[in-house]
Design a protein around this motif. Structure first.
Motif, PDB file in Angstrom:
ATOM      1  N   SER A  21       0.832  -1.214   0.000  1.00 24.15           N
ATOM      2  CA  SER A  21       0.000   0.000   0.000  1.00 24.15           C
ATOM      3  C   SER A  21       0.857   1.251   0.000  1.00 24.15           C
ATOM      4  CB  SER A  21      -0.942   0.012   1.204  1.00 24.15           C
ATOM      5  OG  SER A  21      -1.948  -0.954   1.045  1.00 24.15           O
ATOM      6  N   ARG A  22       1.945   1.242   0.771  1.00 21.49           N
ATOM      7  CA  ARG A  22       2.838   2.403   0.813  1.00 21.49           C
ATOM      8  C   ARG A  22       3.496   2.618  -0.548  1.00 21.49           C
ATOM      9  NH1 ARG A  22       8.200   2.656   1.491  1.00 21.49           N
ATOM     10  NH2 ARG A  22       8.384   0.722   2.683  1.00 21.49           N
TER      11      ARG A  22
ATOM     12  N   ASN B  42       0.893   3.982  -2.896  1.00 18.41           N
ATOM     13  CA  ASN B  42       0.522   5.354  -2.550  1.00 18.41           C
ATOM     14  C   ASN B  42       1.604   6.343  -2.983  1.00 18.41           C
ATOM     15  OD1 ASN B  42      -1.491   7.055  -1.417  1.00 18.41           O
ATOM     16  ND2 ASN B  42      -0.177   7.373   0.357  1.00 18.41           N
TER      17      ASN B  42
ATOM     18  N   ARG C 270      -2.475   6.636  -4.579  1.00 20.86           N
ATOM     19  CA  ARG C 270      -3.595   5.885  -4.001  1.00 20.86           C
ATOM     20  C   ARG C 270      -3.045   4.575  -3.441  1.00 20.86           C
ATOM     21  NH1 ARG C 270      -8.238   5.050  -8.120  1.00 20.86           N
ATOM     22  NH2 ARG C 270      -9.293   4.458  -6.207  1.00 20.86           N
ATOM     23  N   PRO C 271      -3.502   4.157  -2.269  1.00 18.80           N
ATOM     24  CA  PRO C 271      -2.956   2.949  -1.643  1.00 18.80           C
ATOM     25  C   PRO C 271      -3.611   1.650  -2.129  1.00 18.80           C
ATOM     26  CG  PRO C 271      -4.502   3.965  -0.150  1.00 18.80           C
ATOM     27  CD  PRO C 271      -4.418   4.866  -1.377  1.00 18.80           C
TER      28      PRO C 271
END
Length: 182
Positions: free
Chosen positions: A118-119, A122, A127-128
């Protein structure tokens, strides 16, 4: 045949991840199958998607109950859903998290790899959404998919700038896992 079960929540791209994983395996010359299973069809609800990869014909058409690999797109479902149910001995669980594998509470005999998908997404996409990062991490952790095939699948799924950004996400996650192996 290798069987993969992908756990996540609605809106995280679970189905897209399964489709791109199958497409990448197809580009690597394998026979593939990808399909979702939905409970309640709403954003944030648990979703499971399945992928089969084989050198031979795939005749099985049921859900995957004994996967070789499990991909967890949302670590908050661990505990709420038994993500390792039926995992074959020697199987691997790939989890989208910043936490170390030991902190996730899996039994010690289960092989767990983590990646901050997710990082990574992002930082690059704004967007994650972890699906393409997890594809790159899966390729690096398992060797079941070539990096080039994953990049081709992502570029086929998306177009223009979004395709190139997602390809960068794939590469970053792939490199992250490869770097952790050293």
């Amino acid at each position: 045949m290798k069987e993969i079960r992908i756990h996540g929540r609605g809106g995280q791209g679970n189905v897209a991840a399964a489709e791109m994983m199958a497409l990448a395996a197809f580009k690597d010359g394998k026979n593939t199958q990808a399909f979702p299973f939905f409970g309640s069809e709403r954003m944030g609800a648990p979703v499971v998607a399945f992928v089969r990869i084989s050198d031979g014909k795939i005749r099985t058409r049921c859900q995957i109950y004994n996967p070789d690999y499990v991909v967890v797109q949302d670590p908050t479902i661990i505990g709420a859903v038994d993500v390792v149910a039926g995992l074959k001995p020697g199987g691997l669980v790939l989890v989208n998290t910043e936490r170390p594998a030991e902190a996730l509470g899996f039994p010690s005999h289960i092989k767990v790899r983590t990646v901050p998908a997710s990082r990574i997404a992002n930082e690059i996409l704004g967007r994650p959404i972890p699906n393409t990062a997890l594809l790159g991490a899966f390729a690096a952790a398992t060797g079941e998919l070539s990096l080039n095939a994953v990049l081709e699948a992502v570029r086929e799924r998306f177009s223009g700038e979004l395709a190139e950004k997602n390809a960068k996400v794939v590469q970053e996650a792939y490199d992250y896992v490869r770097g952790a192996d050293k």
